[in-house]
Design a protein around this motif. Sequence first.
Motif, mmCIF file in Angstrom:
data_model
loop_
_atom_site.group_PDB
_atom_site.id
_atom_site.type_symbol
_atom_site.label_atom_id
_atom_site.label_comp_id
_atom_site.label_asym_id
_atom_site.label_seq_id
_atom_site.Cartn_x
_atom_site.Cartn_y
_atom_site.Cartn_z
ATOM 1 N N VAL A 174 0.854 -1.189 0.000
ATOM 2 C CA VAL A 174 0.000 0.000 0.000
ATOM 3 C C VAL A 174 0.890 1.239 0.000
ATOM 4 O O VAL A 174 1.861 1.298 0.751
ATOM 5 C CB VAL A 174 -0.866 0.065 1.277
ATOM 6 C CG1 VAL A 174 -1.734 1.316 1.276
ATOM 7 C CG2 VAL A 174 -1.712 -1.190 1.429
ATOM 8 N N VAL A 175 0.554 2.203 -0.824
ATOM 9 C CA VAL A 175 1.188 3.516 -0.745
ATOM 10 C C VAL A 175 0.081 4.539 -0.546
ATOM 11 O O VAL A 175 -0.912 4.538 -1.275
ATOM 12 C CB VAL A 175 1.986 3.848 -2.024
ATOM 13 C CG1 VAL A 175 2.511 5.277 -1.969
ATOM 14 C CG2 VAL A 175 3.134 2.871 -2.208
ATOM 15 N N LEU A 176 0.242 5.384 0.448
ATOM 16 C CA LEU A 176 -0.739 6.442 0.687
ATOM 17 C C LEU A 176 -0.313 7.692 -0.076
ATOM 18 O O LEU A 176 0.880 7.967 -0.211
ATOM 19 C CB LEU A 176 -0.815 6.755 2.178
ATOM 20 C CG LEU A 176 -1.137 5.556 3.088
ATOM 21 C CD1 LEU A 176 -1.058 5.966 4.554
ATOM 22 C CD2 LEU A 176 -2.510 4.986 2.750
ATOM 23 N N ILE A 177 -1.277 8.425 -0.590
ATOM 24 C CA ILE A 177 -0.936 9.694 -1.232
ATOM 25 C C ILE A 177 -1.767 10.803 -0.646
ATOM 26 O O ILE A 177 -2.855 10.585 -0.122
ATOM 27 C CB ILE A 177 -1.183 9.681 -2.753
ATOM 28 C CG1 ILE A 177 -2.567 9.131 -3.069
ATOM 29 C CG2 ILE A 177 -0.115 8.917 -3.480
ATOM 30 C CD1 ILE A 177 -2.973 9.402 -4.480
ATOM 31 N N ASP A 178 -1.216 12.002 -0.745
ATOM 32 C CA ASP A 178 -1.915 13.221 -0.358
ATOM 33 C C ASP A 178 -2.000 13.371 1.163
ATOM 34 O O ASP A 178 -2.217 14.469 1.660
ATOM 35 C CB ASP A 178 -3.332 13.222 -0.962
ATOM 36 C CG ASP A 178 -3.900 14.622 -1.035
ATOM 37 O OD1 ASP A 178 -3.129 15.526 -1.366
ATOM 38 O OD2 ASP A 178 -5.089 14.804 -0.727
ATOM 39 N N GLY A 179 -1.859 12.277 1.884
ATOM 40 C CA GLY A 179 -1.876 12.339 3.340
ATOM 41 C C GLY A 179 -1.262 11.070 3.886
ATOM 42 O O GLY A 179 -0.658 10.298 3.132
ATOM 43 N N VAL B 178 3.366 9.383 0.003
ATOM 44 C CA VAL B 178 3.917 10.449 -0.827
ATOM 45 C C VAL B 178 2.937 11.606 -0.784
ATOM 46 O O VAL B 178 1.755 11.432 -1.091
ATOM 47 C CB VAL B 178 4.072 9.998 -2.290
ATOM 48 C CG1 VAL B 178 4.690 11.112 -3.120
ATOM 49 C CG2 VAL B 178 4.891 8.727 -2.393
ATOM 50 N N LEU B 179 3.415 12.761 -0.399
ATOM 51 C CA LEU B 179 2.519 13.924 -0.397
ATOM 52 C C LEU B 179 3.307 15.214 -0.495
ATOM 53 O O LEU B 179 4.527 15.233 -0.353
ATOM 54 C CB LEU B 179 1.628 13.931 0.844
ATOM 55 C CG LEU B 179 2.244 14.313 2.176
ATOM 56 C CD1 LEU B 179 1.135 14.634 3.169
ATOM 57 C CD2 LEU B 179 3.089 13.178 2.704
ATOM 58 N N VAL B 180 2.584 16.279 -0.752
ATOM 59 C CA VAL B 180 3.218 17.581 -0.855
ATOM 60 C C VAL B 180 3.615 18.025 0.549
ATOM 61 O O VAL B 180 3.037 17.574 1.548
ATOM 62 C CB VAL B 180 2.236 18.581 -1.491
ATOM 63 C CG1 VAL B 180 1.075 18.875 -0.571
ATOM 64 C CG2 VAL B 180 2.943 19.865 -1.888
ATOM 65 N N ASP B 181 4.597 18.891 0.629
ATOM 66 C CA ASP B 181 5.024 19.421 1.915
ATOM 67 C C ASP B 181 4.035 20.499 2.349
ATOM 68 O O ASP B 181 4.206 21.683 2.062
ATOM 69 C CB ASP B 181 6.438 19.993 1.776
ATOM 70 C CG ASP B 181 6.974 20.460 3.114
ATOM 71 O OD1 ASP B 181 6.164 20.663 4.048
ATOM 72 O OD2 ASP B 181 8.194 20.625 3.216
ATOM 73 N N GLN C 169 -3.100 16.243 6.281
ATOM 74 C CA GLN C 169 -2.704 17.303 5.367
ATOM 75 C C GLN C 169 -3.444 18.607 5.666
ATOM 76 O O GLN C 169 -2.875 19.697 5.572
ATOM 77 C CB GLN C 169 -2.890 16.880 3.903
ATOM 78 C CG GLN C 169 -4.287 16.491 3.484
ATOM 79 C CD GLN C 169 -4.563 15.016 3.655
ATOM 80 O OE1 GLN C 169 -4.199 14.425 4.675
ATOM 81 N NE2 GLN C 169 -5.242 14.401 2.711
ATOM 82 N N ILE C 170 -4.707 18.488 6.052
ATOM 83 C CA ILE C 170 -5.486 19.688 6.369
ATOM 84 C C ILE C 170 -4.995 20.305 7.678
ATOM 85 O O ILE C 170 -4.844 21.522 7.799
ATOM 86 C CB ILE C 170 -6.987 19.328 6.475
ATOM 87 C CG1 ILE C 170 -7.503 18.767 5.139
ATOM 88 C CG2 ILE C 170 -7.807 20.528 6.913
ATOM 89 C CD1 ILE C 170 -7.419 19.743 3.993
#
Lengths: 345, 345
Positions: free
Chosen positions: A143-148, A158-161, A192-193
């Motif tokens: 599993v890879v989580l994105i965005d959070g 993987v997500l934005v800083d 992320q929020i």
Amino acid sequence: MKPISLKEIANITGASPTTVSLVLNGKGRISEAVRQKILQAVKDNGYEPNRIAISLRTGHSNVLGVIVDDIGGPFFGALAKIIEVEAEKFGFRIIYCSSENNLEKARELISMLSHQLVDGYIIMPVPGLQDEILNLKANHKPVVLIDGYYPELDIPHVLVDNLNSVMQGMSCLIEAGHRKIGFVTVDIDLIQIKERLRGYFESLKKFNLKADDKLVLKLPYQMDKGKAVQAVKDLFGSNRDMDAVFFSTNYLGIIGIESIQELGLSIPKDIAVICFDDLEIFRLLPPGISSIQQPVLEIGRTATDLLLAMLGKKKNHLQTDKITIPANLIIRGSIKAINVPKFVE
Amino acid sequence: MKPISLKEIANITGASPTTVSLVLNGKGRISEAVRQKILQAVKDNGYEPNRIAISLRTGHSNVLGVIVDDIGGPFFGALAKIIEVEAEKFGFRIIYCSSENNLEKARELISMLSHQLVDGYIIMPVPGLQDEILNLKANHKPVVLIDGYYPELDIPHVLVDNLNSVMQGMSCLIEAGHRKIGFVTVDIDLIQIKERLRGYFESLKKFNLKADDKLVLKLPYQMDKGKAVQAVKDLFGSNRDMDAVFFSTNYLGIIGIESIQELGLSIPKDIAVICFDDLEIFRLLPPGISSIQQPVLEIGRTATDLLLAMLGKKKNHLQTDKITIPANLIIRGSIKAINVPKFVE
DNA sequence: GTGAAAGCGCTAACAT
DNA sequence: ATGTTAGCGCTTTCAC
């Protein structure tokens, strides 16, 4: 007219199913003569392997499951393409699903995908989904989580800083002379929020500005749009001295712009605006809405590569599996210096 | 930890696989006692049927394939959701794919989907794909086309009424006093695009206006955006008396707005604008860009229902399987009467 | 280098 | 009302 099967190819060529399978998969040592004959028969008859049968037999499907909050949203659009391109290089197909940030829905999706024998997952976290994610991991499903991500879980992501890119945006506002900066965000339990809100407060602290809770508006998740517009208008109404506003997501930005338009305020004269997560409309809307552009392509590519690496399909060149990627600050006409001595409250 | 199989449930409960299968599928006449025991074991062990095995055995997958031009595009976003909602009611899952309007890609997609045992297809036509569509039909795989169709083929389809909705939009421009109306479209061999152009000419004829080929701009498909903007600017440059412009797709509308912004023209004072296929940005962008809003939800729902009906899952209440749905004309500030005597050339 | 046979998990005839 | 058996299309020992 049923499609032709491997067995029939075997009959046609006088070879055994084993031999045909071996040839098809480039395995074993088969004489060139037989090989050519089989390949020819495959071509002549338009044979294509039945993926379902292969999946049943081998236990894997060469399919990746992608679960995002909203398959119709702008973030997904760009993401889908790059994931597909990367995955295709290794012969993987994708199944896309929307969780709508709904825990029950997300659970069902994972359950459904796992019984379709999906080989790996790219998932946008939904609050409360931790157990299901751990369960996948326990079953050796990558599993890879994105965005959070889940701060308490050791799962690749993987997500934005978020923190630093908000701080960059805030610096920009503050350096342009703004002091009364509002922050409009959404009340949802996603890291992320929360990081974006933290970035707001950290920036105020960094520049020695006083935080004022009255300037922070947390809208309920999936609030009716009309109500949300009204809520933002109220924020403006009760903070007449607010001279800039930061929207923590692009759909909040849209709501904010509608509010500003309805109030007849002028950007950036009356109010400076910046928004997290760019949208084409921000570029087109005079005077241009400044934004923090997520590196969607890079997020998608990195996440897919990470997943493929976990599946053993690809060498992993990355040092870690917890990745944050810097965002791109786009300054447009919505922020303008207002000639106030710098860093003086 | 492999998931538990039906056979194991049979062992646990002392029943045969058949009995378990029968209970699971609510078929046959099984004694309540056995039924309960099996259901309990299923629950206790978290058993879930292996869809792959079911597909292999039954020859169908309860999966529908959806092929659209661009999975990241705005049309798709709304469409995907409604298709999924409708399909889910009947236990169908969806696999989405992008054809990018590329024939080869579309062919591969169909081939791939058919070997995944997809039960039915919703396809946005790509020029040249006729043979593959007919082939599916010959193999009794139901297909519904959306957004367009092949005039020479007898295949069910659902799309907006392109001709009449363009004519409605044109009437609106003409009644507002515009006489020199430009039309910007794309050079692709799709019936829906051709119908829009036909609507333009039919309208001119209807109002006794002279058609002028210099006012029609056909941009190559997938032209570089910068070049497209320049081409539209050139159109304006060489037709100074053009007082309105019709964009035949929403992305052309965006390109057009950029051109207009770059030329410093004012909407609607210098030029009135209307665009086929609404976008949120058209509402937000002052003074509001008029548009022809496609009934995406209705198209998606109708197409899915049609497909489900063809699969025998749903009663079909429709009279025909060639359906056009009226569009919604949205007049915004981009069209304004310019006080010219009506219908006088 | 090639083939026979078993079996992935399930369903559907056909018994009983 | 329930069980036996065969087989969907493929891969994979294991033999020869």
